[in-house]
Design an enzyme around this catalytic site. Structure first.
Site, short mmCIF file in Angstrom:
data_model
loop_
_atom_site.label_atom_id
_atom_site.label_comp_id
_atom_site.label_asym_id
_atom_site.label_seq_id
_atom_site.Cartn_x
_atom_site.Cartn_y
_atom_site.Cartn_z
N ASP A 128 -6.57 4.91 9.52
CA ASP A 128 -7.95 5.05 9.03
C ASP A 128 -8.42 3.80 8.30
O ASP A 128 -9.61 3.49 8.28
CB ASP A 128 -8.05 6.22 8.03
CG ASP A 128 -7.83 7.55 8.70
OD1 ASP A 128 -7.84 7.61 9.93
OD2 ASP A 128 -7.65 8.54 7.97
N GLU A 169 -10.34 14.07 13.88
CA GLU A 169 -9.71 14.34 12.58
C GLU A 169 -10.36 15.58 11.98
O GLU A 169 -11.25 16.18 12.60
CB GLU A 169 -9.86 13.14 11.62
CG GLU A 169 -8.95 11.98 11.96
CD GLU A 169 -8.75 10.99 10.81
OE1 GLU A 169 -9.36 11.18 9.74
OE2 GLU A 169 -7.98 10.02 11.01
N HIS A 187 0.81 -1.22 0.00
CA HIS A 187 0.00 0.00 0.00
C HIS A 187 0.84 1.27 0.00
O HIS A 187 0.33 2.37 0.20
CB HIS A 187 -0.99 -0.01 1.16
CG HIS A 187 -2.22 -0.79 0.81
ND1 HIS A 187 -2.46 -2.05 1.29
CD2 HIS A 187 -3.25 -0.50 -0.01
CE1 HIS A 187 -3.60 -2.50 0.77
NE2 HIS A 187 -4.10 -1.57 -0.01
#
Ligand code: FAD
Length: 526
Positions: free
Chosen positions: A168, A284, A103
């Site tokens: 997240d 956030e 990723h």
């Protein structure tokens, strides 16, 4: 001694070893007939299959491509140690990159002309079960470096426990996020994931297989955390656990004024004691810009009926700011959580009438990005280029950044597609001995431009990213990249700043032949 291999497997092993050695131009032959059974075993796990090579040459970013000569599919840490030993002791060593879930967005888990270690193949092959062992008495989980955080969550929830610091998105590996930092809305209170590790097993670039912690091999422990894969391959991490909450109250508030938005964020993160029940559990923030819908692929939060009023607000202001907060609750606190949330909201300066709330299960909240991923995948829009830029900005300069970048470069270029995150965290929750690099100020913001682009439009996003970096350099904003990528040594030295000497020293100590994670291009750029 006669080897205990089946005849065909033996020949396949010899074939692969010879092939890999010759491709890598390694001259010294292995003595596979006598001593090096481990090497033959290793060779059976090395693949030069075109599809394995192709997959190891790509990552989520879709921008960099670098072909390895082979891919190792280890079934145990010993396989990785054998590979590193082979390279380390060879007259012509080759690069070795652990690949978690790939990723990364800039080829950080690639190894051009070397060997990529596909960590995920260990996930199901480990002896003694799943690679995640929970100690309910001592409140920790021993987790394989190859494990995904979603699997850690599911395994620990079975005991009513969970780690405290997350990312997240949960389909990332433990080894991959610990090599960076692992940040999310819990970081202001619990620190990044690297601040929540008790000990690790690591195979260094010298093929030493060591357990490390703050008390044992501590130099290696701190080097590896945030160490961009440069010092060793993490095969196990011990993660502390807490009693898991059952549900969360999840609120979003909109602001048209950046200063009110950041003031409120900073006020809210000032309550950050780990044991302080009045502190928020998650904070956030993000930008809302003219992208057709206030929702984006990472989240569909706003009720459909409210979209028109949010869109007209965005049209009026160009950019608006969304603060996102969460409080956990369970059976013991379900009667008081609403009151507590109300108290939190009192005194904040969001726009009246622009509060939105949800009440969801804890797991659903933590795994909130997954449904967006699946939707994009079904539309063929997941495997597109992702020219992401992630930054840390000191608090004292975030207003300049807003004026010059959010309201300047980004609005002018008008190409930003994908979420733009902006939220603060506390430096005191990070440990300066670790390799991760953050700004010097006590409060700093993370800003993430999480672009998705077309296959032939990613360069426009890259130009915007470069513009942003140029703006920061020109105006003296002391920005640090998160998930950093640079191509020259000078840039890396600048990035690490006062930490460079230690980082370099640790490299000589733990990976003197510069084998590990060459895709980061720190020690092997030309
Ligand atoms: P890879 O990309 O495979 O590897 C990353 C680096 O770590 C490479 O250098 C690799 O060689 C090295 N490495 C991998 N495994 C090991 C190991 N076991 N031991 C030593 N080195 C290793 N990050 C956040 O902090 N917060 C977020 O909220 C967040 N959200 C994300 C959402 C999405 C959709 C994506 C794609 C990424 C997100 N990230 C986030 C970034 C993520 O943390 C990084 O991409 C990280 O690299 C983890 O990915 P990975 O496990 O696939 O590791």
């Amino acid at each position: 001694m006669v080897m205990s291999f089946q005849f065909p497997a033996y020949f396949i092993a010899i074939f692969i070893i010879t092939r890999v050695m010759s491709i890598m131009k390694i001259s010294k032959p292995l003595d596979v007939h006598h001593k090096d059974i481990r090497a033959v075993d290793l060779a059976t796990k090395l693949s030069v299959d075109p599809s394995a090579i192709e997959s190891a040459s790509r990552d989520f970013g879709g921008i960099v491509k670098a072909e390895p000569e082979a891919v190792l599919h280890p079934s145990a840490p010993q396989d990785i140690a054998a590979l590193i030993k082979f390279s380390y002791s060879n007259s012509v060593p080759f690069g070795i990159a652990a690949k978690g879930h790939g990723h990364s967005v800039r080829g950080q888990a690639m190894a051009e002309n070397g060997v990529v270690v596909d960590m995920r193949s260990m996930a199901n092959k480990r002896r003694n079960g799943t690679g995640i062992r929970v100690s309910i008495d001592r409140l920790y989980a021993d987790v394989g470096g190859e494990q995904l955080w979603i699997d850690v969550l599911n395994a620990t929830l079975e005991y009513g426990l969970a780690p405290v610091s997350w990312t997240d998105y949960l389909y990332l590996t433990v080894g991959g996020t610990l090599s960076n930092a692992g940040i999310s809305g819990q970081t202001f209170r619990y620190g990044p994931q690297i601040s929540n590790v008790l000990e690790m097993d690591v195979i260094t670039g010298k093929a030493d297989f060591l357990t490390c912690s703050p008390k044992m091999n501590s130099e290696l422990f701190y080097a590896v955390l945030g160490g961009l894969g440069q010092f060793g391959i993490i095969t196990r991490a011990r993660i502390p656990l807490q009693r898991a909450p059952q549900r969360v109250k999840w609120v979003r508030l909109l602001y048209d004024d950046f200063s009110s938005f950041t003031k409120d964020q900073e006020l809210l993160i000032s309550k950050n004691g780990r044991k302080d029940n009045s502190a928020l559990d998650f904070l956030e923030g993000s930008l809302l810009m003219d992208q057709g819908s206030p929702d984006n692929w990472r989240s569909s939060f706003f009720p459909h009926k409210d979209h028109p009023k949010i869109i007209s607000l965005i049209t009026k202001h160009g950019v608006i700011y969304c603060l996102e907060i969460v409080k956990h609750y369970d059976d013991r606190t379900k009667h008081t959580v609403d009151k507590e949330m109300k108290q939190v909201l009192q005194g904040l300066n969001y726009m009246p009438g622009f509060t939105f709330g949800k009440d969801v299960g804890y797991e659903e909240f933590l795994n909130r990005v997954r449904s967006g991923e699946l939707k994009l995948k079904s539309q063929g829009l997941w495997d597109v280029p992702h020219p992401w830029l992630n930054l840390f900005i000191p608090k004292s300069q975030i207003s300049d950044f807003n004026n010059g970048v959010f309201r300047g470069i980004v609005l002018e270029r008008n190409i930003t597609t994908g979420p733009v995150l902006v939220y603060p965290m506390n430096r005191q929750k990070w440990d300066a001995r670790m390799s991760a690099v953050i700004p010097d100020e006590e409060i700093f913001y993370t800003v993430g431009f999480l672009h998705s682009s077309g296959f032939d439009t990613w360069e426009a996003f890259e130009d915007q990213n470069k513009d942003i970096m140029r703006f920061c350099n020109k105006t003296g904003i002391m920005v640090k990249q998160y998930l950093p990528h640079y191509s020259t040594k000078e840039e890396w030295v600048h990035h690490f700043g006062s930490k460079w000497k230690v980082f370099q020293f640790r490299k000589y100590q733990f990976d003197p032949r510069m084998l590990l994670s060459p895709g980061q291009r720190i020690f092997n750029n030309n």
